[in-house]
Design a protein around this motif. Structure first.
Motif, short mmCIF file in Angstrom:
data_model
loop_
_atom_site.label_atom_id
_atom_site.label_comp_id
_atom_site.label_asym_id
_atom_site.label_seq_id
_atom_site.Cartn_x
_atom_site.Cartn_y
_atom_site.Cartn_z
N ASN A 100 0.91 -1.34 -0.06
CA ASN A 100 -0.02 0.09 -0.23
C ASN A 100 0.80 1.23 -0.06
N ALA A 101 0.47 2.46 -0.61
CA ALA A 101 1.26 3.52 -0.87
C ALA A 101 1.37 4.25 0.62
N ARG A 102 0.87 3.65 1.48
CA ARG A 102 1.03 4.52 3.02
C ARG A 102 2.61 4.20 3.44
N TYR A 103 3.11 2.82 3.07
CA TYR A 103 4.09 2.54 3.50
C TYR A 103 5.49 3.11 2.78
N LYS A 104 6.60 3.25 3.49
CA LYS A 104 7.69 3.95 3.08
C LYS A 104 8.95 3.03 3.47
N ASN A 105 9.90 2.82 2.40
CA ASN A 105 11.14 2.45 2.74
C ASN A 105 11.09 1.06 3.50
N LYS A 106 10.09 0.21 2.80
CA LYS A 106 9.89 -1.19 3.49
C LYS A 106 9.57 -2.20 2.61
N ILE A 107 10.09 -3.36 3.01
CA ILE A 107 9.59 -4.53 2.57
C ILE A 107 8.94 -5.82 3.27
N ASP A 108 8.20 -6.46 2.74
CA ASP A 108 7.30 -7.45 3.26
C ASP A 108 8.10 -8.96 2.95
N LEU A 109 8.42 -9.71 3.67
CA LEU A 109 8.76 -11.13 3.16
C LEU A 109 7.80 -11.97 3.03
N TYR A 110 7.37 -12.67 2.03
CA TYR A 110 6.19 -13.52 1.86
C TYR A 110 6.42 -14.68 2.68
N MET A 111 5.57 -15.26 3.47
CA MET A 111 5.83 -16.38 4.28
C MET A 111 4.46 -17.52 3.93
N GLY A 112 4.00 -17.51 2.67
CA GLY A 112 3.05 -18.30 2.30
C GLY A 112 1.83 -18.36 3.28
N LYS A 113 1.34 -19.36 3.74
CA LYS A 113 0.11 -19.40 4.50
C LYS A 113 0.46 -19.42 6.09
N ASN A 114 1.73 -19.40 6.57
CA ASN A 114 2.19 -19.59 7.77
C ASN A 114 1.92 -18.34 8.66
N ILE A 115 0.63 -18.10 9.01
CA ILE A 115 0.50 -16.66 9.71
C ILE A 115 1.52 -16.71 11.07
N GLN A 116 1.60 -17.61 11.81
CA GLN A 116 2.28 -17.73 12.87
C GLN A 116 3.83 -17.48 12.67
N LYS A 117 4.51 -17.92 11.66
CA LYS A 117 5.71 -17.73 11.07
C LYS A 117 5.85 -16.03 10.87
N ALA A 118 4.92 -15.45 10.27
CA ALA A 118 4.92 -14.12 9.88
C ALA A 118 5.02 -13.27 11.07
N ARG A 119 3.95 -13.56 12.08
CA ARG A 119 3.94 -13.03 13.60
C ARG A 119 5.26 -12.92 14.22
N GLU A 120 5.73 -14.09 14.10
CA GLU A 120 7.38 -14.54 14.91
C GLU A 120 8.11 -13.54 14.21
N PHE A 121 8.20 -13.42 12.84
CA PHE A 121 9.08 -12.53 12.29
C PHE A 121 8.85 -11.04 12.81
N GLY A 122 7.85 -10.81 12.96
CA GLY A 122 7.63 -9.32 13.55
C GLY A 122 8.06 -8.16 12.48
N VAL A 123 8.61 -7.02 13.07
CA VAL A 123 8.98 -5.85 12.28
C VAL A 123 10.57 -5.61 12.77
N ARG A 124 11.25 -5.86 11.80
CA ARG A 124 12.65 -5.44 11.93
C ARG A 124 13.26 -4.58 11.14
N HIS A 125 14.40 -4.10 11.48
CA HIS A 125 15.21 -3.13 10.37
C HIS A 125 16.47 -3.98 10.00
N LEU A 126 16.36 -3.95 8.62
CA LEU A 126 17.54 -4.92 8.18
C LEU A 126 18.62 -4.28 7.18
N LYS A 127 19.63 -4.67 6.88
CA LYS A 127 20.28 -4.31 5.67
C LYS A 127 19.93 -5.26 4.44
#
Length: 135
Positions: A100-127
């Motif tokens: 969505n256009a509201r996000y800036k300088n961000k990526i989202d890793l695709y985790m298929g249908k594993n919602i728990q894995k995505a939640r555990e990933f959380g939000v990080r600052h990565l190189k």
């Protein structure tokens, strides 16, 4: 017959999606950047339209290394199938979706249908490093 066609189509789409993961690093100039990163899934609640189709029309298959990017990153020359090396994650991730256009300088890793894995990933600052195709 219909089942056979659907099965062949699914196999082709899976192969095509994974085949695009082959990246020759020598074909690219690599640019380093720090981004905010989170994860997302193929669910109707997290996407618009069909949750298994990315913004450029790619079929998202659980297990594939795909990311969505914030739209401001497109101005840097990042687009569909741009390869990313992500700190702490092996291999290359390909851009298959836009956020969505509201996000800036961000990526989202695709985790298929594993919602728990995505939640555990959380939000990080990565190189990350993204590849710009050499001319």
């Amino acid at each position: 017959m219909k089942f056979v066609l659907v099965s062949l189509c699914a196999i082709f789409c899976c192969y095509y999606s994974y085949a695009q993961q082959d990246v020759d690093p020598d074909d690219y100039v690599w640019v380093e950047k720090k981004v905010k990163a989170s994860a997302y899934n193929s669910t109707k609640a997290q996407t618009m339209g069909n949750p298994s189709i990315g913004a450029w029309g790619d079929i998202l298959v659980p297990g594939m290394k795909a990311i969505a990017i914030s739209r401001d990153l497109i101005k840097l020359g990042i687009g569909r199938n741009t390869p990313f090396k992500i700190e702490g994650y092996p291999g290359y991730y390909l851009v298959k979706d836009k956020m969505n256009a509201r996000y800036k300088n961000k990526i989202d890793l695709y985790m298929g249908k594993n919602i728990q894995k995505a939640r555990e990933f959380g939000v990080r600052h990565l190189k990350v490093q993204y590849g710009i195709k050499k001319k």
